[in-house]
Design a protein around this motif. Structure first.
Motif, PDB file in Angstrom:
ATOM      1  N   UNK A  59      42.662  40.490  48.998  1.00 41.63           N
ATOM      2  CA  UNK A  59      41.389  40.255  49.112  1.00 41.63           C
ATOM      3  C   UNK A  59      41.202  39.004  48.192  1.00 41.63           C
ATOM      4  N   UNK A  60      41.150  39.518  46.852  1.00 45.24           N
ATOM      5  CA  UNK A  60      40.219  38.669  45.836  1.00 45.24           C
ATOM      6  C   UNK A  60      41.380  37.805  45.689  1.00 45.24           C
ATOM      7  N   UNK A  61      42.622  38.121  44.955  1.00 48.24           N
ATOM      8  CA  UNK A  61      43.933  37.660  44.536  1.00 48.24           C
ATOM      9  C   UNK A  61      43.256  37.751  42.985  1.00 48.24           C
ATOM     10  N   UNK A  62      43.098  38.873  42.716  1.00 52.03           N
ATOM     11  CA  UNK A  62      42.970  39.872  41.322  1.00 52.03           C
ATOM     12  C   UNK A  62      43.773  40.316  40.625  1.00 52.03           C
ATOM     13  N   UNK A  63      44.550  40.598  39.875  1.00 56.62           N
ATOM     14  CA  UNK A  63      45.215  42.238  39.434  1.00 56.62           C
ATOM     15  C   UNK A  63      43.873  43.086  38.344  1.00 56.62           C
ATOM     16  N   UNK A  64      44.224  44.034  39.383  1.00 57.10           N
ATOM     17  CA  UNK A  64      43.532  45.246  38.733  1.00 57.10           C
ATOM     18  C   UNK A  64      44.279  46.421  38.499  1.00 57.10           C
ATOM     19  N   UNK A  65      43.320  46.942  37.085  1.00 60.72           N
ATOM     20  CA  UNK A  65      44.094  47.903  36.675  1.00 60.72           C
ATOM     21  C   UNK A  65      43.880  49.256  37.668  1.00 60.72           C
ATOM     22  N   UNK A  66      45.591  50.316  38.062  1.00 60.86           N
ATOM     23  CA  UNK A  66      44.997  51.339  39.152  1.00 60.86           C
ATOM     24  C   UNK A  66      43.653  52.624  38.466  1.00 60.86           C
TER      25      UNK A  66
END
Length: 96
Positions: A59-66
């Motif tokens: 949705x926001x195009x940012x990588x996030x850590x699981x």
């Protein structure tokens, strides 16, 4: 039961977005999710956490850590964390 209102700041629009997503994964009404209660209380598991992380990335195009959903374990904490990373929900809802 009346749930606390989200704060009036940059994280506030994220409350609704996060709550709507989590309600689906947790099989609950969005109104029943208190933004200050740890999501594990509602039954969040690793599948839900990974799905939420995938939704944020898509949705926001940012990588996030699981581990994001475990490190920031309430809707309030998740919203503040995402807002601090520059995530904003557009005025009409989510991105086109």
């Amino acid at each position: 039961m009346t749930l606390p209102a989200p704060p009036r700041n940059t994280a506030a629009p994220l409350y609704g977005w996060l709550t709507d997503r989590l309600a689906v994964y947790l099989d609950r009404e969005p109104e029943s999710i208190d933004p200050t209660v740890p999501l594990a209380v509602y039954g969040m598991d690793s599948v839900c956490a990974l799905s939420l992380c995938g939704d944020v990335e898509d949705e926001f195009g940012i990588p996030v850590d699981p581990s994001m959903a475990w490190d920031h374990s309430t809707v309030a904490a998740l919203a503040r964390h995402l807002a601090s990373r520059g995530v904003r929900v557009p005025a009409g809802g989510t991105r086109p």
